[in-house]
Scaffold this active site. Structure first.
Site, PDB file in Angstrom:
ATOM      1  CE1 TYR A 125      -0.967  -0.084 -13.492  1.00  0.00           C
ATOM      2  CE2 TYR A 125      -0.368  -2.071 -12.363  1.00  0.00           C
ATOM      3  CZ  TYR A 125      -1.268  -1.192 -12.870  1.00  0.00           C
ATOM      4  OH  TYR A 125      -2.616  -1.471 -12.841  1.00  0.00           O
ATOM      5  CB  SER A 184      -7.946  -5.636 -16.991  1.00  0.00           C
ATOM      6  OG  SER A 184      -8.172  -4.414 -16.302  1.00  0.00           O
TER       7      SER A 184
HETATM    8  N1  NAP Z   1      -6.801  -3.182 -14.171  1.00  0.00           N
HETATM    9  C1  NAP Z   1      -7.149  -1.778 -14.138  1.00  0.00           C
HETATM   10  O1  NAP Z   1      -7.385  -0.822 -14.965  1.00  0.00           O
HETATM   11  C2  NAP Z   1      -6.628  -1.087 -12.974  1.00  0.00           C
HETATM   12  C3  NAP Z   1      -6.535   0.045 -12.377  1.00  0.00           C
HETATM   13  C4  NAP Z   1      -6.135   0.691 -11.310  1.00  0.00           C
HETATM   14  C5  NAP Z   1      -5.562  -0.053 -10.459  1.00  0.00           C
HETATM   15  N2  NAP Z   1      -5.107  -1.580 -10.732  1.00  0.00           N
HETATM   16  C6  NAP Z   1      -4.468  -2.409  -9.883  1.00  0.00           C
HETATM   17  O2  NAP Z   1      -5.304  -2.093  -8.750  1.00  0.00           O
HETATM   18  C7  NAP Z   1      -4.326  -1.665  -7.752  1.00  0.00           C
HETATM   19  C8  NAP Z   1      -5.168  -1.168  -6.660  1.00  0.00           C
HETATM   20  O3  NAP Z   1      -5.465   0.246  -7.131  1.00  0.00           O
HETATM   21  P1  NAP Z   1      -5.293   1.326  -6.141  1.00  0.00           P
HETATM   22  O4  NAP Z   1      -3.882   1.694  -5.761  1.00  0.00           O
HETATM   23  O5  NAP Z   1      -6.176   2.540  -7.038  1.00  0.00           O
HETATM   24  O6  NAP Z   1      -6.253   0.891  -4.993  1.00  0.00           O
HETATM   25  P2  NAP Z   1      -6.554   1.339  -3.629  1.00  0.00           P
HETATM   26  O7  NAP Z   1      -6.000   0.153  -2.613  1.00  0.00           O
HETATM   27  O8  NAP Z   1      -8.182   1.459  -3.519  1.00  0.00           O
HETATM   28  O9  NAP Z   1      -5.992   2.532  -3.133  1.00  0.00           O
HETATM   29  C9  NAP Z   1      -4.609   3.006  -2.776  1.00  0.00           C
HETATM   30  C10 NAP Z   1      -4.630   4.442  -2.454  1.00  0.00           C
HETATM   31  O10 NAP Z   1      -5.672   4.807  -1.519  1.00  0.00           O
HETATM   32  C11 NAP Z   1      -4.766   5.314  -0.384  1.00  0.00           C
HETATM   33  N3  NAP Z   1      -5.554   4.522   0.674  1.00  0.00           N
HETATM   34  C12 NAP Z   1      -6.040   3.410   0.999  1.00  0.00           C
HETATM   35  N4  NAP Z   1      -6.702   3.176   2.140  1.00  0.00           N
HETATM   36  C13 NAP Z   1      -6.455   4.379   2.715  1.00  0.00           C
HETATM   37  C14 NAP Z   1      -6.936   4.715   3.898  1.00  0.00           C
HETATM   38  N5  NAP Z   1      -7.727   4.039   4.777  1.00  0.00           N
HETATM   39  N6  NAP Z   1      -6.647   6.058   4.364  1.00  0.00           N
HETATM   40  C15 NAP Z   1      -6.089   6.927   3.559  1.00  0.00           C
HETATM   41  N7  NAP Z   1      -5.662   6.466   1.993  1.00  0.00           N
HETATM   42  C16 NAP Z   1      -5.764   5.222   1.825  1.00  0.00           C
HETATM   43  C17 NAP Z   1      -3.354   4.761  -0.415  1.00  0.00           C
HETATM   44  O11 NAP Z   1      -2.504   5.588   0.156  1.00  0.00           O
HETATM   45  P3  NAP Z   1      -1.190   4.861   1.054  1.00  0.00           P
HETATM   46  O12 NAP Z   1      -0.261   4.257  -0.047  1.00  0.00           O
HETATM   47  O13 NAP Z   1      -0.701   5.919   1.662  1.00  0.00           O
HETATM   48  O14 NAP Z   1      -1.859   3.658   1.922  1.00  0.00           O
HETATM   49  C18 NAP Z   1      -3.144   4.707  -1.961  1.00  0.00           C
HETATM   50  O15 NAP Z   1      -2.688   6.063  -2.271  1.00  0.00           O
HETATM   51  C19 NAP Z   1      -3.228  -1.078  -8.326  1.00  0.00           C
HETATM   52  O16 NAP Z   1      -1.871  -1.266  -7.622  1.00  0.00           O
HETATM   53  C20 NAP Z   1      -3.211  -1.871  -9.669  1.00  0.00           C
HETATM   54  O17 NAP Z   1      -2.427  -3.306  -9.359  1.00  0.00           O
HETATM   55  C21 NAP Z   1      -5.789  -2.180 -11.831  1.00  0.00           C
END
Ligand code: NAP
Length: 303
Positions: free
Chosen positions: A50, A145
């Site tokens: 990350y 994962s």
């Molecule tokens: N194991 C794997 O392969 C894997 C893959 C991907 C991620 N992960 C883990 O999962 C975590 C979450 O992933 P993610 O960040 O993709 O998840 P997420 O929580 O679904 O998405 C967050 C992103 O979406 C935006 N967002 C969320 N809600 C919103 C809303 N209501 N309106 C507008 N924008 C919104 C956020 O913007 P803002 O920041 O402006 O709120 C941010 O850019 C990561 O931090 C990581 O730890 C694991």
């Protein structure tokens, strides 16, 4: 906040995902971590890749400034993805953990997850690496994962320590692991099981599913909340949110956590307000009818 047993530890149903921590300025990242803790989050998800290590370093700096918080937090990280390929070799696993510990400013990881399956993985070698990490005290527990059931079976044949987590993408707009079961014994495209019945496998074997990117549609295509591409889903989320006096973000997290598999939700927002709203969902138990209403509002049908 709801807490649940995670490998003998009581950790929050909402995990703060740290993948985007380097996308905001440093003081904002520190405030976000503070807010997460204030909202009841005690579980944090990292990966060596990350921000190319930057996200772990920011978190490490936070811990350096707040040394008394370390023991209250459950810190996990992942390894196995490298530039252009996957690597579950013993050498890489051991090396990656050392680097993560250094960046995070801690002596041990509470959990280490293998990030995405390496086609060349040798379970004996992984077992060896895990044993060394456990004996040395550098890692307390292990998970994976994006692994399917047979990959997990193969790994668990050799690894002595329990595998306690499997991170999988899951949210209202990403439901492959439940679609096929709802369409069992039919010929529709949704009937295809692409993950080797991973949800049931994890439930049967006490492996906690950690739902990643729960607010995204597709593979990181964007958030669906307040997105004009999904009017029906947003109307439905708003109606249910109004009935509980919360926001749509809370209802999305309540939807994920309503599944009896006792999943955790990994929230990746960098917005403190949004994170707080998401946490409110952990205290809501949706009715069966509401849960299905949201499922169908994404455009999916029941047979
Ligand atoms: N194991 C794997 O392969 C894997 C893959 C991907 C991620 N992960 C883990 O999962 C975590 C979450 O992933 P993610 O960040 O993709 O998840 P997420 O929580 O679904 O998405 C967050 C992103 O979406 C935006 N967002 C969320 N809600 C919103 C809303 N209501 N309106 C507008 N924008 C919104 C956020 O913007 P803002 O920041 O402006 O709120 C941010 O850019 C990561 O931090 C990581 O730890 C694991």
């Amino acid at each position: 906040m709801k807490y649940q047993n995670f490998g003998g530890n009581s950790t929050s149903a909402i995990i703060m995902g740290c993948m985007r921590l380097n996308q905001i300025e440093k003081n904002g990242a520190f405030s976000l971590i503070d807010s997460a803790i204030d909202s009841g989050i005690n579980h944090f998800d990292h990966a060596d890749i990350y921000g190319d290590g930057e996200c772990e370093s920011i978190f490490g700096e936070y811990l350096k400034n707040n040394p008394s918080s370390r023991d209250k937090l459950f810190i996990q990280s992942k390894c196995g993805i490298r530039q252009g390929y996957y690597d579950f070799s013993k050498e890489h696993i051991l090396n990656s953990v050392d680097q993560s510990l250094k960046r995070l400013n801690i002596d041990s990881l509470d959990c280490l997850l293998l990030h995405r399956p390496d086609a060349l993985f040798e379970p004996e070698e992984i077992a060896d690496a895990f044993e060394l990490l456990q004996i040395s005290g550098k890692v307390k527990a292990f998970g994976v994962s994006n692994m399917n059931s047979m990959q997990l079976e193969l790994l668990r044949k050799y690894v002595k320590a329990p595998i306690i987590a499997n991170q999988l993408q899951f949210g209202p707009m990403f439901t492959g692991m439940i679609d096929f079961a709802l369409n069992e014994n039919m010929t529709k495209p949704e009937s295809a099981d692409r993950d080797g019945m991973i949800l049931d496998y994890c439930r049967l074997n006490g492996i906690t599913i950690q739902a990643w990117s729960p607010f995204q549609y597709g593979f990181f295509e964007g958030a669906f909340v307040d997105n004009e591409k999904f009017p029906q889903l947003n109307r439905c989320l708003q109606r249910i949110a109004d009935s509980y006096g919360v926001t749509k973000n809370a209802i999305v997290s309540a939807w994920v956590l309503r599944h009896p598999a006792n999943m955790q939700l990994i929230a990746g927002t960098t917005n403190r307000l949004r994170l707080n709203e998401i946490c409110q969902g952990a205290d809501i138990t949706l009715s069966r009818q509401q849960w299905y209403e949201i499922y169908k509002a994404t455009g999916k049908t029941l047979p």
